[in-house]
Design a protein around this motif. Structure first.
Motif, short mmCIF file in Angstrom:
data_model
loop_
_atom_site.label_atom_id
_atom_site.label_comp_id
_atom_site.label_asym_id
_atom_site.label_seq_id
_atom_site.Cartn_x
_atom_site.Cartn_y
_atom_site.Cartn_z
N GLN A 3 0.81 -1.21 0.00
CA GLN A 3 0.00 0.00 0.00
C GLN A 3 0.85 1.28 0.00
O GLN A 3 1.84 1.36 0.72
N ILE A 4 0.43 2.25 -0.79
CA ILE A 4 1.12 3.54 -0.75
C ILE A 4 0.10 4.66 -0.66
O ILE A 4 -1.06 4.48 -1.01
N GLU A 5 0.55 5.80 -0.16
CA GLU A 5 -0.28 6.99 -0.17
C GLU A 5 0.32 7.98 -1.13
O GLU A 5 1.54 8.15 -1.19
N VAL A 6 -0.54 8.60 -1.90
CA VAL A 6 -0.08 9.47 -2.97
C VAL A 6 -0.78 10.81 -2.90
O VAL A 6 -1.98 10.89 -2.67
N LYS A 7 0.01 11.86 -3.07
CA LYS A 7 -0.56 13.19 -3.14
C LYS A 7 -0.78 13.51 -4.62
O LYS A 7 0.17 13.44 -5.42
N VAL A 8 -2.01 13.80 -4.97
CA VAL A 8 -2.36 13.98 -6.37
C VAL A 8 -1.79 15.28 -6.92
O VAL A 8 -1.89 16.33 -6.29
N THR A 9 -1.16 15.20 -8.10
CA THR A 9 -0.59 16.42 -8.70
C THR A 9 -1.34 16.87 -9.95
O THR A 9 -1.11 17.96 -10.45
N LYS A 10 -2.22 16.00 -10.46
CA LYS A 10 -2.97 16.40 -11.66
C LYS A 10 -4.39 15.87 -11.54
O LYS A 10 -4.60 14.76 -11.06
N ILE A 11 -5.35 16.68 -11.98
CA ILE A 11 -6.72 16.17 -11.96
C ILE A 11 -6.84 15.09 -13.03
O ILE A 11 -5.98 14.97 -13.90
N PHE A 12 -7.91 14.30 -12.96
CA PHE A 12 -8.04 13.15 -13.85
C PHE A 12 -7.93 13.55 -15.32
O PHE A 12 -7.27 12.90 -16.11
N TYR A 13 -8.57 14.66 -15.66
CA TYR A 13 -8.60 15.09 -17.06
C TYR A 13 -7.18 15.29 -17.61
O TYR A 13 -6.92 14.99 -18.77
N ASP A 14 -6.28 15.78 -16.77
CA ASP A 14 -4.90 16.01 -17.22
C ASP A 14 -3.96 14.85 -16.96
O ASP A 14 -2.80 14.89 -17.33
N SER A 15 -4.46 13.82 -16.27
CA SER A 15 -3.60 12.71 -15.90
C SER A 15 -3.17 11.91 -17.14
O SER A 15 -3.89 11.86 -18.14
N THR A 16 -2.01 11.30 -17.01
CA THR A 16 -1.46 10.52 -18.11
C THR A 16 -2.46 9.53 -18.68
O THR A 16 -2.63 9.41 -19.88
N VAL A 17 -3.14 8.81 -17.78
CA VAL A 17 -4.03 7.75 -18.24
C VAL A 17 -5.13 8.32 -19.13
O VAL A 17 -5.46 7.76 -20.18
N ASN A 18 -5.66 9.46 -18.76
CA ASN A 18 -6.73 10.06 -19.56
C ASN A 18 -6.20 10.56 -20.90
O ASN A 18 -6.85 10.42 -21.93
N LYS A 19 -5.01 11.12 -20.87
CA LYS A 19 -4.39 11.60 -22.11
C LYS A 19 -4.21 10.44 -23.09
O LYS A 19 -4.46 10.57 -24.28
N ILE A 20 -3.77 9.31 -22.56
CA ILE A 20 -3.52 8.16 -23.42
C ILE A 20 -4.84 7.61 -23.99
O ILE A 20 -4.95 7.33 -25.17
N LEU A 21 -5.83 7.51 -23.12
CA LEU A 21 -7.13 7.01 -23.57
C LEU A 21 -7.71 7.91 -24.66
O LEU A 21 -8.21 7.44 -25.67
N GLU A 22 -7.60 9.21 -24.43
CA GLU A 22 -8.12 10.16 -25.42
C GLU A 22 -7.42 9.98 -26.75
O GLU A 22 -8.03 10.00 -27.80
N LEU A 23 -6.12 9.81 -26.62
CA LEU A 23 -5.30 9.68 -27.83
C LEU A 23 -5.72 8.45 -28.64
O LEU A 23 -5.90 8.51 -29.85
N VAL A 24 -5.93 7.33 -27.94
CA VAL A 24 -6.28 6.11 -28.64
C VAL A 24 -7.69 6.22 -29.24
O VAL A 24 -7.94 5.83 -30.37
N GLU A 25 -8.60 6.82 -28.47
CA GLU A 25 -9.96 6.97 -28.98
C GLU A 25 -9.98 7.88 -30.20
O GLU A 25 -10.77 7.70 -31.11
N ASN A 26 -9.12 8.86 -30.19
CA ASN A 26 -9.07 9.81 -31.28
C ASN A 26 -8.37 9.27 -32.52
O ASN A 26 -8.54 9.81 -33.60
#
Lengths: 641, 72
Positions: free
Chosen positions: A220-243
């Motif tokens: 288990q780890i605790e993480v301080k969030v630095t980007k909202i979901f919309y800007d997060s890497t995972v969302n960027k990648i998903l958007e890219l593939v969908e596009n």
């Protein structure tokens, strides 16, 4: 195969095809043995085979008939459903007319067979597209469903999109990292497969930045969030593939255009074929039959689907290997890209400076110690690098004087240390052996006597030489952009075998240099810029293809680049090029092969060498082969790196 | 504004291409792409008139392929 491989709709269609085909074979066999047309006599002898075959026809074609009827009311006569129904009902009508006129009854079987084959083709198309759709949706699996938000001592499962910057989230072993952030508690290992295509466990601890899309595998780890979901890497990648599918290639546009004209032309020729020769020869049966065979081949769908399917498979295969391609047009361009511009630092080199040589070796310890004394207070990267390398206690009590742009002089009551570049040595009239190494040379002298020098350079990546020589062997031009002076640049360029270089460039000069290359290139040339994504967004955008590598966290890179290599490995370019080449080869095969077969079928039907059986069989056959061919893109061999 | 819509029951490539062409002709649409394989419509249109344009898009799709639904 326990996995559900067919959708409900496909299952229904498959059952329907089997039922219709079985029934058809039974009726067809009975017909051949007993000649159903001879059981009843007189003008209604056609009625028995007609009714039996009509049953098969309705089972296999009710949806097509329904859609065709609906489309007539919309005034769409070039619709595939309508044309199929028209062709098959036409065959029925011909058979009935022959029957009424007392001629031999034939053609009912043909009409049914056409629809059965047509449905087989449709089924296959739908199966193939769903399958390749699934392969990409597996990639989409990286989408996190929830995040464990820590509020005080409580942990709430929430939608990742409502989390704000600065919130604390908890990630348990086995869970996906939902948002980009910094580890604040705990150490663990992450699986980066979803991002880089390689299951490479990455250790992270307090203070490390982590990217969404990885999977926590250990604790288990605790993480301080630095980007909202919309800007997060995972969302960027998903958007890219969908596009990715929205950027269409030239080949796709060509085939779309072809399809647009193909059907009207085939239908018009069919009409002419039915009327003109019939008027001349007054052999209406023959020519109407040939015209109907034309209509059977009038649907361009199979051809149209195999092209985007190939590109899609290419993009999917790339993604699986950690290469994100923003559209089929880039795959197409990459195949013919012949000028590769590389940013040096961080792309061809590792981007981390280290001490690569201390001369003379036997005095190494002493040289490093003296240099460390001088550089002790400096925050310059070169200084840090020396200090890191020495990594021992440093004597104190020296007065340090920084000579801007030249070096440092450190002195105490009984000695003076000079540490810096050639200018510093010259200024203080110290004799030294001039060095022209690839990198930065730091000369060290004590009390006016030269002691030695330290060479600090950026290391060339292990794969650089290999990748450059491969590109050269493909006949591509390779260019390196660097801020180094000409001497250094030339040495590096020679060492890695790059064909050209532009030296002494300030960061802002790089775009101008690319602009220059873009303006002077020949029209057929395609320029590809490869950078590490840091501060080179303008260059990525200006070139025909911008490839950003190794910096998945950098938004600007993902947005500006056309191709993103998730792994910091130049071999990705070679692999992407291979995939592009294979995809384009298959696309070309499919276009040529499908169009050639279609034209051949049309020509043979027109002169009566083939019949409707052959036409539909050829048409569906070619569709199936084209689709199977498209699926081959998935099977690209991964080169060992 | 750019938005991606899911197209349900888009069964034919040719129809997808026809839809794309028809949608591109709608006033206010800056970019449109229909992908048969991903079953997605990518639409870029004037933000102020977006809702109005969407209505027209849905109508156009319905006309070309009555079985296909635009999921809003």
């Amino acid at each position: 195969m326990k996995e559900k491989s067919l959708t409900r709709k496909e299952k229904r269609n498959l059952i329907r095809i089997i039922v219709a085909l079985t029934l058809f074979i039974i009726i067809f066999t009975l017909d051949k043995i007993f000649v159903l047309g001879n059981i009843l006599t007189g003008n209604f002898s056609w009625l028995l085979p007609f009714c039996l075959y009509l049953l098969v026809y309705i089972i296999i074609g009710y949806d097509i008939i329904f859609r065709a009827t609906r489309n007539i009311f919309h005034g769409k006569i070039f619709d595939e459903n309508f044309l199929m129904v028209f062709a098959t009902l036409g065959a029925f009508a011909l058979a009935i007319t022959k029957g009424v006129m007392g001629q031999e009854i034939e053609g009912f079987d043909e009409a049914c067979a056409v629809l059965i084959f047509y449905q087989v083709g449709e089924f296959f198309q739908s199966y193939a597209t769903n399958k390749s759709r699934k392969s990409i949706s597996k990639l989409m699996d990286i989408r996190p469903d929830y995040a464990n938000l820590k509020v005080g001592e409580n942990i709430d499962k929430v939608d990742p999109s409502i989390i704000k910057i600065g919130d604390i989230i908890v990630i348990n072993p086995g869970e996906k990292i939902p948002l980009d952030g910094i580890v604040i508690k705990g150490t663990t290992t992450l699986d980066t497969k979803a991002l880089t295509g390689e299951s490479f466990p990455k250790e992270v601890k307090d203070g490390d930045e982590i990217l969404s899309g990885c999977v926590n595998i250990q604790s288990q780890i605790e993480v301080k969030v630095t980007k909202i979901f919309y800007d997060s890497t995972v969302n960027k990648i998903l958007e890219l593939v969908e596009n990715a599918a929205s950027q269409k290639s030239k080949a796709e546009n060509f085939i779309t255009k072809f399809a647009k004209y193909y059907t009207p032309i085939v239908v018009s020729v069919a009409v002419l074929l039915a009327i003109v020769p019939s008027l001349i020869t007054s052999n209406w049966f023959t020519w109407i039959y040939r015209a109907l065979s034309f209509l059977v081949v009038s649907c361009p769908c199979a051809l149209v689907i195999s092209i985007p399917l190939s590109f899609f498979a290419g993009i999917g295969t790339s993604s699986k290997n950690g290469i994100l391609i923003k559209g089929s047009n880039y795959l197409e361009k990459l195949n013919s890209a012949n000028i590769y511009i590389f940013d040096k630092t961080g792309t061809l080199t590792k981007g981390n400076f280290t001490v690569t040589k201390v001369f003379p070796k036997e005095n190494g310890e002493e040289i490093l110690k003296l240099a460390s004394i001088a550089e002790n207070a400096s925050s310059h990267p070169i200084a840090k690098c020396i200090l890191n390398y020495y990594n021992k206690p440093i004597p104190s009590g020296y007065t340090l004087t920084n000579i801007g742009g030249k070096g440092v002089i450190a002195s105490n009551s009984h000695e003076t240390i000079y540490c810096g570049n050639a200018e510093l040595m010259q200024e203080n009239k110290i004799e030294y052996p001039h060095q022209d190494g690839t990198g930065t040379v730091v000369y060290v002298a004590k009390n006016d006597t030269f002691i030695g020098y330290i060479l600090i350079s950026d290391q060339i990546k292990d794969e650089t030489k290999d990748v450059i020589s491969k590109l050269n062997s493909y006949g591509c031009k390779t260019i390196m952009l660097t801020g180094d002076n000409k001497n250094v640049a030339e040495k590096v360029a020679k060492g890695i075998g790059i064909s050209d270089y532009k030296a002494s460039l300030l960061p802002q000069d790089k775009v101008d240099e690319i602009e220059n290359i873009m303006n002077t290139k020949q029209q057929k040339d395609i320029v590809c810029f490869v950078g590490d994504g840091i501060n080179d967004a303008p260059s990525l955008m200006r070139s025909d293809i911008g490839i950003a590598m190794g910096n998945v966290g950098s938004d600007a890179a993902i947005e500006a680049a056309d191709i993103v290599l998730m792994k910091d490995d130049l071999n990705g370019i070679i692999l992407a090029k291979k995939i592009a080449k294979k995809t384009l080869k298959i696309v070309k095969q499919n276009i040529v092969f499908s169009i050639a077969i279609k034209i051949a079928i049309l020509a043979l039907s027109a002169v009566g060498i083939t019949n409707m059986w052959f036409a539909v069989f050829g048409d569906v056959g070619v569709a199936v082969l084209a689709i199977l061919n498209a699926m081959r893109v998935n099977k690209i061999k991964k080169t060992k790196s | 504004m750019r938005k991606i819509f899911v197209l349900e029951d888009l069964d034919c490539v040719n129809c997808a291409n026809k839809m794309e062409n028809a949608i591109k002709k709608i006033e206010g649409v800056e970019f449109a792409s229909v992908s048969f394989i991903t079953q997605r419509l990518t639409l870029e249109a004037d933000e102020k008139k977006f809702d109005e344009i969407i209505k027209k898009v849905v109508k156009t799709c319905k006309h070309i392929e009555p079985d296909c639904k635009v999921i809003l």
